[in-house]
Design a protein around this motif. Structure first.
Motif, PDB file in Angstrom:
ATOM      1  N   LYS A  17      22.770 -11.232  37.940  1.00 38.19           N
ATOM      2  CA  LYS A  17      23.083 -10.882  39.310  1.00 38.19           C
ATOM      3  C   LYS A  17      23.593  -9.452  39.366  1.00 38.19           C
ATOM      4  O   LYS A  17      24.276  -8.983  38.473  1.00 38.19           O
ATOM      5  CB  LYS A  17      24.129 -11.840  39.860  1.00 38.19           C
ATOM      6  CG  LYS A  17      23.611 -13.269  40.045  1.00 38.19           C
ATOM      7  CD  LYS A  17      24.684 -14.156  40.629  1.00 38.19           C
ATOM      8  CE  LYS A  17      24.148 -15.566  40.853  1.00 38.19           C
ATOM      9  NZ  LYS A  17      25.181 -16.471  41.404  1.00 38.19           N
ATOM     10  N   SER A  18      23.290  -8.765  40.465  1.00 42.75           N
ATOM     11  CA  SER A  18      23.621  -7.350  40.556  1.00 42.75           C
ATOM     12  C   SER A  18      25.116  -7.090  40.426  1.00 42.75           C
ATOM     13  O   SER A  18      25.530  -6.108  39.808  1.00 42.75           O
ATOM     14  CB  SER A  18      23.106  -6.783  41.877  1.00 42.75           C
ATOM     15  OG  SER A  18      23.706  -7.460  42.971  1.00 42.75           O
ATOM     16  N   HIS A  21      26.703  -6.497  36.842  1.00 45.67           N
ATOM     17  CA  HIS A  21      26.659  -5.159  36.239  1.00 45.67           C
ATOM     18  C   HIS A  21      27.933  -4.393  36.595  1.00 45.67           C
ATOM     19  O   HIS A  21      28.488  -3.673  35.763  1.00 45.67           O
ATOM     20  CB  HIS A  21      25.437  -4.385  36.747  1.00 45.67           C
ATOM     21  CG  HIS A  21      24.135  -4.946  36.284  1.00 45.67           C
ATOM     22  ND1 HIS A  21      23.643  -4.726  35.014  1.00 45.67           N
ATOM     23  CD2 HIS A  21      23.208  -5.712  36.918  1.00 45.67           C
ATOM     24  CE1 HIS A  21      22.464  -5.335  34.888  1.00 45.67           C
ATOM     25  NE2 HIS A  21      22.193  -5.938  36.022  1.00 45.67           N
ATOM     26  N   PHE A 117      26.355  -0.474  37.358  1.00 42.83           N
ATOM     27  CA  PHE A 117      25.742  -1.087  38.535  1.00 42.83           C
ATOM     28  C   PHE A 117      24.509  -0.293  38.971  1.00 42.83           C
ATOM     29  O   PHE A 117      23.441  -0.867  39.217  1.00 42.83           O
ATOM     30  CB  PHE A 117      26.760  -1.145  39.672  1.00 42.83           C
ATOM     31  CG  PHE A 117      26.227  -1.718  40.953  1.00 42.83           C
ATOM     32  CD1 PHE A 117      26.213  -3.080  41.176  1.00 42.83           C
ATOM     33  CD2 PHE A 117      25.741  -0.878  41.947  1.00 42.83           C
ATOM     34  CE1 PHE A 117      25.720  -3.611  42.353  1.00 42.83           C
ATOM     35  CE2 PHE A 117      25.247  -1.398  43.137  1.00 42.83           C
ATOM     36  CZ  PHE A 117      25.235  -2.764  43.340  1.00 42.83           C
ATOM     37  N   ASN A 121      20.789  -2.037  38.158  1.00 43.80           N
ATOM     38  CA  ASN A 121      19.966  -2.403  39.305  1.00 43.80           C
ATOM     39  C   ASN A 121      18.909  -1.345  39.608  1.00 43.80           C
ATOM     40  O   ASN A 121      17.819  -1.668  40.076  1.00 43.80           O
ATOM     41  CB  ASN A 121      20.855  -2.630  40.526  1.00 43.80           C
ATOM     42  CG  ASN A 121      21.760  -3.834  40.379  1.00 43.80           C
ATOM     43  OD1 ASN A 121      21.326  -4.970  40.497  1.00 43.80           O
ATOM     44  ND2 ASN A 121      23.040  -3.602  40.094  1.00 43.80           N
ATOM     45  N   GLN A 124      15.644  -1.776  37.668  1.00 46.12           N
ATOM     46  CA  GLN A 124      14.801  -2.842  38.214  1.00 46.12           C
ATOM     47  C   GLN A 124      14.058  -2.372  39.456  1.00 46.12           C
ATOM     48  O   GLN A 124      12.865  -2.647  39.633  1.00 46.12           O
ATOM     49  CB  GLN A 124      15.655  -4.064  38.534  1.00 46.12           C
ATOM     50  CG  GLN A 124      16.293  -4.716  37.313  1.00 46.12           C
ATOM     51  CD  GLN A 124      17.112  -5.948  37.665  1.00 46.12           C
ATOM     52  OE1 GLN A 124      16.922  -6.560  38.709  1.00 46.12           O
ATOM     53  NE2 GLN A 124      18.030  -6.310  36.779  1.00 46.12           N
TER      54      GLN A 124
END
Length: 339
Positions: A17-18, A21, A117, A121, A124
């Motif tokens: 899950k973001s 991070h 973070f 993310n 991706q």
């Protein structure tokens, strides 16, 4: 789209899950900073011209006999680091080895949270939009550069305060308790605002942007080494752990050796005024002045203390980061299997 290649299938490892991070990066950065704080203090002092000038004749005893002669060579730099830690411990108190830890933690936690973070993310998003969902070194490079710029801009004021505190060795600024770390930070913030204004908090920002290359090299190399070390998976937890620690430490070591001079330039730019005079005013001006006055070797001042800090720091930070992400994936699998 008929006749086109099939859409990439999801991998067996579920994406974390973001928010994980963010949490994992902050926690890892906090633990690493606490463990290696004494080396950070030494590194900052060795990078600073104020410390070099003050200790140019240090070690003079009695009739002026030097007890700590300057010797060339990287190995002697490690010995010198040990001497400086000893002197700080003896002359300023053990707590002085943790000077600037307050603003360091205030800076490290959001900085690492933002960086991990943005990178975790960002890669991706970049992969999905630019590379058909597949990661490669170019995806990692773009994600790391973007994360470095965001992090440097957001946290530069904190690093300015931390540097100023670490360069202060006076009795009145000596930390005596954990609470005084933050009290000293507030005093320094007011001083910078009074003497230099808002612009004072963004000194060294240009060097920080130059330092984005370090984080970019580190992330790209780490991803590559981690992929190589994944061959140890299934051969025991110890081997996987060693592979991950080795990847993190090696990536940081190589990135630091390549880009270290920007650290010295950034520290010089963040130094306080001396008798109301600002000696270092810009990135190129600082580079030329340092080389002219002290030689190119001074651009690697504090390198030994830096490596002694950042390599174990990276190992601690990345191990915690990967551990939390792994825990998150395990929780996702359990929920998926329960459905």
């Amino acid at each position: 789209m008929s006749g086109g290649p099939p859409a990439p299938q999801p991998t067996s490892i579920l994406p974390a899950k973001s928010w994980l991070h963010f949490v994992a990066g902050g926690l890892g950065g906090m633990c690493g900073a606490i463990v290696t704080s004494p080396f950070d203090v030494v590194k900052t002092r060795l990078q600073s011209s104020l410390f070099r000038e003050k200790h140019a004749s240090i070690g003079m005893v009695g009739g002026g006999v030097a007890t700590l002669p300057k010797r060339p060579g990287l190995l002697w730099n490690f010995v010198e680091t040990g001497h400086i830690i000893r002197d700080i411990y003896r002359d300023e108190s053990p707590r002085a080895l943790f000077k600037g830890l307050g603003p360091t933690l205030v800076g490290v936690i959001p900085a690492r949270s933002i960086n991990f973070f943005a990178y975790g993310n960002g890669k991706q998003i970049i992969a999905n939009y630019l590379n058909n969902g597949q990661e490669n070194s170019w995806v990692h490079l773009l994600a790391a550069a973007n994360a470095g710029i965001i992090t440097g801009t957001a946290t530069n004021p904190i690093w300015v305060v931390k540097t100023r505190l670490q360069l202060s060795a006076s009795e009145r600024n000596r930390p005596t308790s954990a609470a005084n770390f933050f009290g000293g930070s507030w005093t320094m913030i007011k001083q910078i605002m009074r003497e230099e204004g808002i612009r004072g908090f963004y000194k060294g920002l240009s060097a920080s942007y130059l330092g984005v290359t370090e984080g970019t090299i580190q992330w790209v190399l780490y991803e590559r080494l981690k992929k190589i070390s994944q061959a140890t998976e299934g051969k025991g937890g110890a081997l996987e752990w060693v592979g991950m620690l080795g990847s993190a430490g090696t990536a940081k070591c190589v990135a630091s050796l390549i880009t270290y001079p920007h650290e010295v330039l950034r520290t010089r730019l963040r130094q306080p005024r001396v008798n109301g005079i600002v000696k270092y005013t810009g990135l190129l001006q600082t580079l030329k002045l340092v080389i002219a006055e002290e030689g190119a070797r001074s651009l690697y001042g504090g390198l030994s203390a830096h490596l002694m800090r950042v390599v174990p720091n990276a190992a601690v930070m990345y191990s915690i980061y990967e551990g939390i992400l792994s825990w998150g994936r395990q929780q996702d699998r359990k929920r998926a299997n329960a459905l």
